[in-house]
Design an enzyme around this catalytic site. Sequence first.
Site, PDB file in Angstrom:
ATOM      1  N   ASN A  69      -2.476   4.640   8.653  1.00 28.17           N
ATOM      2  CA  ASN A  69      -3.487   5.700   8.597  1.00 28.17           C
ATOM      3  C   ASN A  69      -4.579   5.306   9.586  1.00 28.17           C
ATOM      4  O   ASN A  69      -5.414   4.448   9.299  1.00 28.17           O
ATOM      5  CB  ASN A  69      -4.023   5.784   7.173  1.00 28.17           C
ATOM      6  CG  ASN A  69      -4.818   7.028   6.865  1.00 28.17           C
ATOM      7  OD1 ASN A  69      -5.446   7.111   5.829  1.00 28.17           O
ATOM      8  ND2 ASN A  69      -4.806   8.027   7.734  1.00 28.17           N
TER       9      ASN A  69
ATOM     10  N   CYS B  70     -12.096   7.983   1.885  1.00 27.24           N
ATOM     11  CA  CYS B  70     -10.784   7.556   2.371  1.00 27.24           C
ATOM     12  C   CYS B  70     -10.614   6.086   2.047  1.00 27.24           C
ATOM     13  O   CYS B  70     -11.378   5.245   2.525  1.00 27.24           O
ATOM     14  CB  CYS B  70     -10.649   7.793   3.873  1.00 27.24           C
ATOM     15  SG  CYS B  70      -9.089   7.179   4.556  1.00 27.24           S
ATOM     16  N   GLY B  71      -9.614   5.778   1.229  1.00 29.63           N
ATOM     17  CA  GLY B  71      -9.397   4.386   0.835  1.00 29.63           C
ATOM     18  C   GLY B  71      -8.970   3.492   1.987  1.00 29.63           C
ATOM     19  O   GLY B  71      -9.443   2.356   2.122  1.00 29.63           O
ATOM     20  N   ASN B  72      -8.069   3.993   2.839  1.00 28.83           N
ATOM     21  CA  ASN B  72      -7.623   3.187   3.979  1.00 28.83           C
ATOM     22  C   ASN B  72      -8.779   2.920   4.942  1.00 28.83           C
ATOM     23  O   ASN B  72      -8.932   1.816   5.461  1.00 28.83           O
ATOM     24  CB  ASN B  72      -6.480   3.896   4.703  1.00 28.83           C
ATOM     25  CG  ASN B  72      -5.200   3.881   3.897  1.00 28.83           C
ATOM     26  OD1 ASN B  72      -4.843   2.881   3.287  1.00 28.83           O
ATOM     27  ND2 ASN B  72      -4.515   5.014   3.862  1.00 28.83           N
TER      28      ASN B  72
ATOM     29  N   ASN C 289      -5.322  17.722  -0.930  1.00 30.14           N
ATOM     30  CA  ASN C 289      -4.345  16.748  -0.448  1.00 30.14           C
ATOM     31  C   ASN C 289      -3.111  16.849  -1.335  1.00 30.14           C
ATOM     32  O   ASN C 289      -3.235  16.931  -2.562  1.00 30.14           O
ATOM     33  CB  ASN C 289      -4.928  15.332  -0.519  1.00 30.14           C
ATOM     34  CG  ASN C 289      -6.207  15.195   0.276  1.00 30.14           C
ATOM     35  OD1 ASN C 289      -6.205  15.159   1.488  1.00 30.14           O
ATOM     36  ND2 ASN C 289      -7.336  15.140  -0.430  1.00 30.14           N
TER      37      ASN C 289
ATOM     38  N   GLU D 163      -2.395  15.347   4.156  1.00 32.09           N
ATOM     39  CA  GLU D 163      -3.836  15.258   3.959  1.00 32.09           C
ATOM     40  C   GLU D 163      -4.515  16.522   4.465  1.00 32.09           C
ATOM     41  O   GLU D 163      -4.235  16.982   5.580  1.00 32.09           O
ATOM     42  CB  GLU D 163      -4.409  14.041   4.686  1.00 32.09           C
ATOM     43  CG  GLU D 163      -4.065  12.709   4.036  1.00 32.09           C
ATOM     44  CD  GLU D 163      -4.963  11.588   4.525  1.00 32.09           C
ATOM     45  OE1 GLU D 163      -6.200  11.718   4.389  1.00 32.09           O
ATOM     46  OE2 GLU D 163      -4.439  10.593   5.047  1.00 32.09           O
TER      47      GLU D 163
ATOM     48  N   CYS E 228      -2.289   7.250   2.727  1.00 32.51           N
ATOM     49  CA  CYS E 228      -3.546   7.804   2.205  1.00 32.51           C
ATOM     50  C   CYS E 228      -3.942   6.968   0.996  1.00 32.51           C
ATOM     51  O   CYS E 228      -3.206   6.924   0.001  1.00 32.51           O
ATOM     52  CB  CYS E 228      -3.366   9.272   1.821  1.00 32.51           C
ATOM     53  SG  CYS E 228      -4.828  10.011   1.038  1.00 32.51           S
TER      54      CYS E 228
END
Length: 294
Positions: A13, A75-77, A193, A211, A220
Amino acid sequence: MRIPFTKMHGCGNDYIYVDAMQHPIADPARVAIAWSDRHKGIGSDGLVLIDRSPVPEADYAMRIFNADGSEAMMCGNASRCIGKYLYEKTHPWPLPVREGNGYQETEIRLLTLSGIKTLYLRIVNGIVESVTVDMGEPVFEDESQFLAGRSQGHGTFVSMGNPHYVIFTDDVHQVAETGRKLEHHPAFPQRCNIEFACVQADGSIRTRVWERGSGITQACGTGACATAVAACLTGRAGRTSDIVMDGGTLHIEWREADRSAEGRFFQKNHVYMTGPAAFVFDGEIDVPEIINCQ
């Protein structure tokens, strides 16, 4: 005006990261569209700005703009990448560091549009090896309002600070056709999402994601968390899951009880995501030239 940037990815990502403390961008939505173009720009899933926190409860702040210019809540990434970016590019490091058994660990409180997220950085020989993010508590809504989407597959709605609709299916590769339709389904007025997931024989969960604002992405982070929570809710998995996405695997734990370990306090009902982050390359780009080429 030339802007230094760093391209990074978390499990594929990929985003463009700019230190907005040194290089503020006046029109980040427009810039995100130009720079994210994989033919005419740098190429990415979006643009991430790293800035000072306007509130004392957080150490830094993040804004994230998707490839279509829309602003994302979380956004975690990207959060994991910010942790690696800040630690490895900030000298001297201003926050406390704990000593572990063969590693070090430090914490960053990151302000997002979904609230303050705590990042736990695991450091080996000065390099951030992995980052665990406290993603907060999942939020659920009555699925009955999404009955209109049953023709596309019955799913579970989970918010991880941004909306996700998780569909368990044997055909995760329908992501291109069905994901595009469901992102804009009338049941999701803010768009959504969409995850397509299948539990594997080894207990891991193969997941592909569409997404909102970016289309198919390699991974994601919030989507992985939503998938793990949905799998637990529907009896397909326990409280911990390995989510296997196109670009790599994320380990997700939905805490059932409070626990203290290794200097951390894990809160009941919070979702914790652990995974890698990686640098791709650094560069400089001329903002007016890129925008004028559109």
